[in-house]
Design a protein around this motif. Sequence first.
Motif, PDB file in Angstrom:
ATOM      1  N   VAL A 153      -1.696 -14.088 -44.148  1.00  0.00           N
ATOM      2  CA  VAL A 153      -2.019 -13.928 -43.437  1.00  0.00           C
ATOM      3  C   VAL A 153      -3.736 -13.926 -44.329  1.00  0.00           C
ATOM      4  N   ILE A 154      -3.053 -13.346 -45.123  1.00  0.00           N
ATOM      5  CA  ILE A 154      -4.806 -12.703 -46.681  1.00  0.00           C
ATOM      6  C   ILE A 154      -4.360 -13.653 -46.985  1.00  0.00           C
ATOM      7  N   LEU A 199      -7.889 -18.819 -41.737  1.00  0.00           N
ATOM      8  CA  LEU A 199      -7.674 -18.358 -40.061  1.00  0.00           C
ATOM      9  C   LEU A 199      -9.553 -17.764 -40.771  1.00  0.00           C
ATOM     10  N   THR A 200     -10.170 -17.153 -39.183  1.00  0.00           N
ATOM     11  CA  THR A 200     -11.339 -16.880 -39.392  1.00  0.00           C
ATOM     12  C   THR A 200     -11.143 -15.153 -39.262  1.00  0.00           C
ATOM     13  N   ARG A 201     -12.347 -14.816 -40.050  1.00  0.00           N
ATOM     14  CA  ARG A 201     -12.261 -13.193 -38.924  1.00  0.00           C
ATOM     15  C   ARG A 201     -11.555 -13.158 -37.478  1.00  0.00           C
ATOM     16  N   ASN A 202     -12.813 -13.192 -36.890  1.00  0.00           N
ATOM     17  CA  ASN A 202     -11.940 -13.641 -35.217  1.00  0.00           C
ATOM     18  C   ASN A 202     -10.322 -13.719 -34.515  1.00  0.00           C
ATOM     19  N   VAL A 206      -7.930 -13.168 -37.194  1.00  0.00           N
ATOM     20  CA  VAL A 206      -6.833 -12.528 -37.852  1.00  0.00           C
ATOM     21  C   VAL A 206      -7.090 -10.756 -37.060  1.00  0.00           C
ATOM     22  N   ARG A 207      -8.324 -10.859 -36.076  1.00  0.00           N
ATOM     23  CA  ARG A 207      -8.802  -9.689 -35.349  1.00  0.00           C
ATOM     24  C   ARG A 207      -7.893  -9.556 -34.164  1.00  0.00           C
ATOM     25  N   ALA A 208      -7.301 -10.595 -33.587  1.00  0.00           N
ATOM     26  CA  ALA A 208      -6.968 -11.113 -32.397  1.00  0.00           C
ATOM     27  C   ALA A 208      -4.871 -10.706 -32.633  1.00  0.00           C
ATOM     28  N   ARG A 209      -4.797 -11.512 -33.569  1.00  0.00           N
ATOM     29  CA  ARG A 209      -3.471 -11.550 -34.245  1.00  0.00           C
ATOM     30  C   ARG A 209      -2.404 -10.437 -34.892  1.00  0.00           C
ATOM     31  N   TYR A 210      -3.633  -9.244 -35.729  1.00  0.00           N
ATOM     32  CA  TYR A 210      -3.341  -8.858 -36.763  1.00  0.00           C
ATOM     33  C   TYR A 210      -3.852  -7.837 -37.220  1.00  0.00           C
ATOM     34  N   PRO A 211      -4.063  -6.643 -36.541  1.00  0.00           N
ATOM     35  CA  PRO A 211      -5.507  -6.164 -36.021  1.00  0.00           C
ATOM     36  C   PRO A 211      -5.409  -4.602 -37.325  1.00  0.00           C
ATOM     37  N   PHE A 212      -4.296  -4.670 -37.870  1.00  0.00           N
ATOM     38  CA  PHE A 212      -4.362  -3.589 -38.944  1.00  0.00           C
ATOM     39  C   PHE A 212      -5.074  -4.158 -39.809  1.00  0.00           C
ATOM     40  N   ILE A 213      -4.325  -5.652 -40.539  1.00  0.00           N
ATOM     41  CA  ILE A 213      -5.210  -5.925 -41.174  1.00  0.00           C
ATOM     42  C   ILE A 213      -6.698  -6.419 -41.333  1.00  0.00           C
TER      43      ILE A 213
END
Length: 215
Positions: free
Chosen positions: A169-170, A178-181, A183-190
Amino acid sequence: MIRVTQAPEPASFDAQVRIPGAAFLAAHPRPTRIHWTGNDYWRLAHTDLYAAYRGICSYCASWTPRSPRAGLDSTSVDHFTPRIHAPNLAYEWANMRLCRRRLNRRKNSFQDVQDPFTVGSRWFRLDFTSFLIRPAPSLAPADAAQVTSTITRLGLNSDRDYVDERIAVIRMYCQGHLTRNQVRARYPFIHAEMRSQNFDLNFLTALQAHFARYP
């Protein structure tokens, strides 16, 4: 792990899960493994649970398929308080967590895992140099011990698949895939850790160089 807000109970839950479950428990107040067979009405809540939490596992805070797919885990219904310890909670929405099957198997009937509904803010921290999860250094000893036992029980650091998932993911974020949004939608902890640690300022350039060297 990050705090999960309990979703409202679905309108159909009482009729589909709680009422038949209560009838079963009235007949078998101390059910054995054999008794549970065929009376697993909680499984009927899986689809609602998946929709309510947008496919995000409550324990690893990562999106997971509803059904098995090649190379990916799938979700299941976890009883936060295990059925063996509290049969009366087996058919209660408030005791159900959306959970990856692998993590559910590891959690089993143990009670040393932190509840994602009550976990404190930023108790779990992501080390962007090792990609491992650590207790926040400011935690009281008892809380730090709870975080450590959760990480150990669920294998969040010892299971290479989970470490590699975080790295992937990173890497995709650093490479612009991947956009920041997203990442937020699918990997909220990261995403939460990226935000709290000011990832773009403190880590992005170094990790872009790292991933360019080791694609």
